[in-house]
Design an enzyme around this catalytic site. Structure first.
Site, PDB file in Angstrom:
ATOM      1  N   ASP A   7       0.872  -1.163   0.000  1.00  0.00           N
ATOM      2  CA  ASP A   7       0.000   0.000   0.000  1.00  0.00           C
ATOM      3  C   ASP A   7       0.921   1.229   0.000  1.00  0.00           C
ATOM      4  O   ASP A   7       2.120   1.121   0.303  1.00  0.00           O
ATOM      5  CB  ASP A   7      -0.880  -0.022   1.255  1.00  0.00           C
ATOM      6  CG  ASP A   7      -1.763   1.205   1.378  1.00  0.00           C
ATOM      7  OD1 ASP A   7      -2.413   1.579   0.387  1.00  0.00           O
ATOM      8  OD2 ASP A   7      -1.766   1.805   2.465  1.00  0.00           O
ATOM      9  N   ASP A   9      -0.184   5.086   0.893  1.00  0.00           N
ATOM     10  CA  ASP A   9      -0.440   6.133   1.888  1.00  0.00           C
ATOM     11  C   ASP A   9      -0.523   5.547   3.292  1.00  0.00           C
ATOM     12  O   ASP A   9      -1.316   4.635   3.558  1.00  0.00           O
ATOM     13  CB  ASP A   9      -1.741   6.860   1.545  1.00  0.00           C
ATOM     14  CG  ASP A   9      -1.705   7.467   0.147  1.00  0.00           C
ATOM     15  OD1 ASP A   9      -0.622   7.922  -0.267  1.00  0.00           O
ATOM     16  OD2 ASP A   9      -2.749   7.480  -0.528  1.00  0.00           O
ATOM     17  N   ASP A 183      -1.349  -0.306   6.159  1.00  0.00           N
ATOM     18  CA  ASP A 183      -1.631   0.329   7.450  1.00  0.00           C
ATOM     19  C   ASP A 183      -3.104   0.333   7.798  1.00  0.00           C
ATOM     20  O   ASP A 183      -3.470   0.712   8.910  1.00  0.00           O
ATOM     21  CB  ASP A 183      -1.161   1.795   7.425  1.00  0.00           C
ATOM     22  CG  ASP A 183      -2.018   2.648   6.497  1.00  0.00           C
ATOM     23  OD1 ASP A 183      -2.596   3.639   6.958  1.00  0.00           O
ATOM     24  OD2 ASP A 183      -2.126   2.318   5.306  1.00  0.00           O
TER      25      ASP A 183
END
Length: 222
Positions: A7, A9, A183
């Protein structure tokens, strides 16, 4: 051969690149500061809560810039990379990506943020394979404010990864090890699909899930 997916961001970058680009175009004077920030922050809260209407967000986020001349967009992108993205690149994130590349893994970034914002960032990170939310474009190549195909968001990340691998005559099952660093709980569908999920700089909800399931937790940013 191993597959490693990242991922973007909150995982490789400490900030949300889409929100950061929105703040940047406000600073350029391309959008009304108060109104854009109010709506942008509301969409970001929806994202964190797992209820983002991604079609509405793409229409909103691209509206201030999508009709501008190509030379203006190239200039803005270069400034955004130099003034916003480069300063927030973290050595540990770069080293993590490069370690998997040195080990010979197939490496890709899989992000819900649109390809206009993220393709230059992926290049800056040295990652050539980008699976992002693709923006629809007209015959002249101009962004029109809608999404082309399946957005790389939540369950859509699985579909897009599968499409990408199929184009390479591969599937997830072809890899001895498949790793996904993320995250966010928005990425649970793909985290649950790979053989080695890694909760990376996780929010409290994902960290709790990782601890319950015995997933490794990696914290790159202080």
């Amino acid at each position: 051969m191993n597959l490693t997916l990242f991922d973007l961001d909150g995982t490789l970058l400490p900030r949300d690149s889409d929100q950061a680009f929105g703040e940047f175009i406000v600073a350029l004077g391309w959008a009304d500061r108060d109104e854009f920030r109010r709506r942008n922050d509301a969409f970001y809260e929806d994202y964190l809560a797992g209820r983002l209407d991604i079609d509405a967000y793409v229409d909103f986020a691209t509206a201030p810039w999508r009709n501008r001349p190509a030379e203006d967009l190239a200039w803005a992108t270069a400034r955004f990379l130099g003034e916003v993205v480069r300063p927030m690149l973290h050595p540990a994130a770069l080293e993590l990506v490069q370690r998997h590349q040195r080990e010979g893994d197939v490496v890709a970034i899989v992000t819900a943020t649109n390809d206009f914002v993220t393709r230059p960032i992926a290049s800056l990170l040295g990652v050539h394979q980008l699976i992002a939310t693709d923006l629809a474009r007209d015959a002249a190549g101009r962004v029109i404010g809608t999404i082309h195909g399946v957005p790389a968001f939540r369950e859509g990340k699985i579909a897009r990864v599968q499409q990408w691998l199929a184009a390479r005559d591969q599937s997830l099952g072809d890899f001895a090890r498949s790793t996904f660093y993320s995250d966010s709980t928005n990425d649970l569908p793909l985290l649950e699909r790979v053989s080695h999920p890694v909760a990376t700089n996780p929010g409290p909800a994902l960290e709790r899930i990782a601890q319950q399931r015995g997933w490794p937790v990696l914290k790159i940013f202080p």
